[in-house]
Scaffold this motif. Structure first.
Motif, short mmCIF file in Angstrom:
data_model
loop_
_atom_site.label_atom_id
_atom_site.label_comp_id
_atom_site.label_asym_id
_atom_site.label_seq_id
_atom_site.Cartn_x
_atom_site.Cartn_y
_atom_site.Cartn_z
N PRO A 1 0.83 -1.20 0.00
CA PRO A 1 0.00 0.00 0.00
C PRO A 1 0.86 1.25 0.00
O PRO A 1 1.88 1.30 0.69
N ARG A 2 0.44 2.24 -0.77
CA ARG A 2 1.16 3.52 -0.81
C ARG A 2 0.32 4.66 -0.25
O ARG A 2 0.83 5.70 0.09
N LEU B 1 5.14 3.92 5.94
CA LEU B 1 5.53 4.29 4.57
C LEU B 1 4.32 4.59 3.68
O LEU B 1 4.36 4.41 2.46
N ILE B 2 3.23 5.00 4.31
CA ILE B 2 2.03 5.39 3.58
C ILE B 2 2.14 6.89 3.33
O ILE B 2 2.12 7.68 4.27
N HIS B 3 2.27 7.28 2.07
CA HIS B 3 2.62 8.67 1.76
C HIS B 3 1.68 9.34 0.77
O HIS B 3 1.75 10.54 0.56
N LEU B 4 0.83 8.55 0.13
CA LEU B 4 0.04 9.09 -0.97
C LEU B 4 -1.36 9.46 -0.47
O LEU B 4 -2.17 8.58 -0.17
N ASP C 1 0.93 -0.02 -4.66
CA ASP C 1 1.88 0.15 -5.76
C ASP C 1 1.25 -0.46 -7.01
O ASP C 1 0.76 -1.58 -7.00
N ILE D 1 8.34 -2.80 9.77
CA ILE D 1 7.75 -2.44 8.48
C ILE D 1 8.79 -2.56 7.37
O ILE D 1 8.51 -3.11 6.31
N SER E 1 9.95 -1.71 -6.79
CA SER E 1 9.51 -0.31 -6.95
C SER E 1 10.32 0.60 -6.04
O SER E 1 10.32 0.43 -4.82
N ARG F 1 11.29 3.57 -3.67
CA ARG F 1 10.53 4.44 -2.76
C ARG F 1 11.34 5.67 -2.38
O ARG F 1 10.78 6.65 -1.92
N HIS G 1 9.31 9.13 -2.25
CA HIS G 1 8.93 9.90 -1.06
C HIS G 1 9.86 9.73 0.12
O HIS G 1 9.76 10.45 1.10
N LEU G 2 10.74 8.74 0.03
CA LEU G 2 11.52 8.38 1.20
C LEU G 2 12.91 9.01 1.13
O LEU G 2 13.74 8.61 0.31
#
Lengths: 464, 464
Positions: free
Chosen positions: A359-360, A385-388, A414, B161, B358, B360, B387-388
């Motif tokens: 999941p993003r 790491l959920i950023h969107l 993703d 995570i 992918s 990040r 984003h990271l």
């Protein structure tokens, strides 16, 4: 001095709330990653039941199985919501050949598009005209098209970072190609599979004849991307290359089916309803693991994770497993229609129908105010790491719930691998990663928890 | 008025620069996604060459192949940097059984750890003592351990995570388990594979005997996670359960090998060097597609994408394909040693060694000032869902370059699937997604471009 005290208290409350929310999210993710049920449920749906096209025996098995599993969770209510669904049957075998003028025959992988009519019992053989768009079809006109098979060959745009954008840029060929080509006298339609990879899987999907009379409907099939490249090359070498395909699909009368619904009743505002859902039906070629077995088991796990974490929801939380998203959206429409007739107050609906990948974030269909509310929670999701968090579409099944004062949302995993599998025979269990699936369930549960705890902003006021 | 003009000009310059950078990144991503070479190169490395353990024929083939491909790019210089590497050979077959007291024999999948000694020709059979940590070993002491096989069975923590955190929490068992257990008279060591999934793949990896004299070294093997669960259950049922394993691995004398280096000379500051790299060697069980074929071909593609985009680097950009990361780090150390002896000024080094998934973002080992510089570029990466940007480790091979005034960085792809494949027979080509690999290459190229264009901040000043 009084003002300072108030500010101090406000700050304390915020810090305390933040810490409580942080703890709650941590316990949700921990539970999902150590004690998740989603993967086991998906194993059963995929490997014991398989592809679950609306109206099939497998779709009914999926209704029975998920209802039974939801009942085991000990939630307040589990029930079936009746809905009539279309029943389209593929009727194997289906096959195709490229026929060179010199008599060479090359077999290529095809599959009937969902909703297509069959070819005649002897199959369909005709010359081929390749186009890249419906517009090009119109430019060519009847003279160039009549009596031919139209080959729609516009590929997905690899430059789109989010593959769903590329999908949106192509899918009109699949959905409307046959209806449009038929207007110009085409005898059949072959559509390049909506897949970014070059491989041998044909990808099915829904199509519509619009208002084309039944007798004028022409058969439509998808061809694998490798097959499409081969056909395009053959046509370039010799425009007289013919194409043959045979398919035996048939549309039957509508049959009875069901949405499967489970709910935890809210302790404080039982009339405010939160929905989380995915669709129980799938295409028939694979086992529907990513589309949308993943969304189904994640939605089920939301209820389980809420109960497991010991949190008592203030609002009513429903997991809805929608029937017939793929070729009719009857379940989604029925659910919204019943909700409206009962005057139910839905405040938030979240759909997972973009695969079981890492999941993003989320896409939100809501007011600016509501989006600001969601953005205020952004930092809570950072450790995962959920950023969107973006404004955009939610999902087909929750879409019909749209009204003022509701937040609609879609989980955004993703997207890079999704269309490798979408609607094809390789949408299968082994392509779903357990942790990615579980992280999705935890991410959904976390957002449901926050909307349950804080409600939705209306007129700049949070009802807590 | 003058001040306003200056501010106006500064704003204009910033906007213009931003737009130029946005365009450059877009063209890098477009080129990677439409015209990338990374996937084809990886296909050859994985499917034509295969696993490339240091000192093997395959490792040499990989040196020859990548050198030849880099030469085709028309960069300024391609050369080999000699380095002596260890040569450890697995020497099949290797196998193991759980032996119940009632005579039942259950075969379980094992593989020798890299660097381990062999068992005797007849194999090794002994009672087993299960421990969860090296500390537990010390608590048990010689009395309980002598003459036994020590079974290290601490699993990865699924709650982490980022899976690399979980890896870090376990890998001491694999790396130091045999040296530590040997001190207490153990006769062999079996280590639970560092894998979050329950499956049948044993995962190898490097281990060290430290200063243990050769005659006291005991054989060490990894067991699959399913095998570990089975063994733990068998021991719970009957602590007298024995374990048998046989392996034929051997350490040979060091052999000659090479780092492969290609460079584009800088037009303005040729003495400021930017490195981008991955490691050419891999473990022998799979074909090393994710670890680290992906990093190798992405690093190669950085040079190609820079050339393809028409950008002329101001600084010297080197792709370095390091040899022997897995069991010695000889290539990384040699490269840093030669750089130091030549007094070369490296300003930025980026490593890709976390799989071809992918992308990040990045992890940076640098000063606060330099990190702020990187953060100022964050928005440029947003359209690509990067984003990271975090402070942390970079990579094993670029690590030895550490000094003041250098930015070290590691590409951070999505980590969920990585340890399903890491060092195991299923680290193979079909588990790498073309687009994910290409997005990684584009993300690396974009950061290299920015460091090339702006240099690194030193004392709050950007040298442009």
């Amino acid at each position: 001095m009084k003002k300072i005290t108030v500010i101090f208290l406000l700050v304390c409350t915020t810090i305390f709330a933040q810490t409580a929310d942080e703890k709650q999210l941590r316990s949700i993710y921990d539970a999902a990653l150590t004690d998740g049920m989603a993967y086991n449920w998906l194993d059963h749906l995929s490997n014991q039941i398989g592809g679950r096209l609306s109206g099939s025996v497998e779709a009914q098995q999926a209704v029975d199985y998920t209802k039974k599993e939801l009942e085991k969770l000990g939630v307040d209510r589990v029930y079936l919501q009746p809905v009539m669904v279309p029943r389209w049957v593929r009727g194997l075998p289906e096959y195709a050949n490229i026929l060179s003028e010199d008599g060479t025959t090359t077999s290529v992988p095809i599959c009937a598009l969902g909703g297509s009519v069959a070819t005649s019992a002897l199959g369909l053989k005709a010359n081929v005209i390749e186009v890249k768009s419906i517009k090009e079809l119109e430019e060519l006109g009847k003279e160039k098209i009549e009596g031919k098979i139209v080959f729609f060959n516009r590929p997905m745009n690899p430059k789109d970072i989010v593959t769903f954008t590329a999908y949106g840029g192509c899918v009109d060929q699949r959905y409307s190609g046959a209806a449009e080509a038929g207007k110009f006298g085409a005898v059949g339609v072959i559509v390049r599979s909506v897949n970014l990879r070059l491989d041998d899987y044909p990808h099915t999907g829904s199509m519509s004849y619009g208002d084309t009379p039944v007798k004028n409907r022409i058969p439509a099939a998808a061809i694998s991307t490798n097959g499409a490249e081969l056909l395009a090359t053959a046509l370039k070498l010799n425009p007289n290359t013919k194409f043959f395909f045979k398919q035996n699909c048939k549309q039957y009368d509508d049959v009875q089916s069901y949405n499967v619904i489970a709910e935890i009743k809210g302790s404080t505002y039982p009339n405010e309803i939160i929905v989380v859902g995915g669709h129980l039906d799938s295409w028939d070629l694979g086992d529907g693991s990513h589309d949308d077995g993943a969304g189904v088991v994640q939605s089920m796990d939301v209820l389980r994770l809420i109960k497991a974490s010991g949190y008592k929801p203030k609002r009513t939380i429903r997991a809805v497993l929608f029937m017939n998203e793929e070729n009719g959206l009857r379940g989604g429409n029925k659910y919204a229609q019943v909700a409206k007739s009962k005057n139910e107050n839905h405040i938030f609906a979240l759909e997972s129908d973009a695969g079981g990948f890492s999941p993003r974030g989320f896409s939100f269909d809501c007011s600016t105010e509501n989006f600001e509310q969601v953005e205020s929670w952004r930092n809570l999701f950072k450790p995962y790491l959920i950023h969107l968090f973006e404004k955009g579409g939610s999902g087909a099944d929750v879409g019909p719930l749209k009204k003022d004062n509701i937040v609609l949302a879609g989980l955004r995993p993703d997207s890079q691998r999704y269309f490798d599998h979408h609607h094809a025979a390789n949408d299968t269990f082994e392509h779903v990663n357990k942790r990615e699936l579980e992280l999705g369930a935890a991410t959904m549960t976390s957002l449901v928890y926050l909307f349950d705890k804080y409600g939705i902003v209306t007129s700049k006021k949070i009802k807590g």
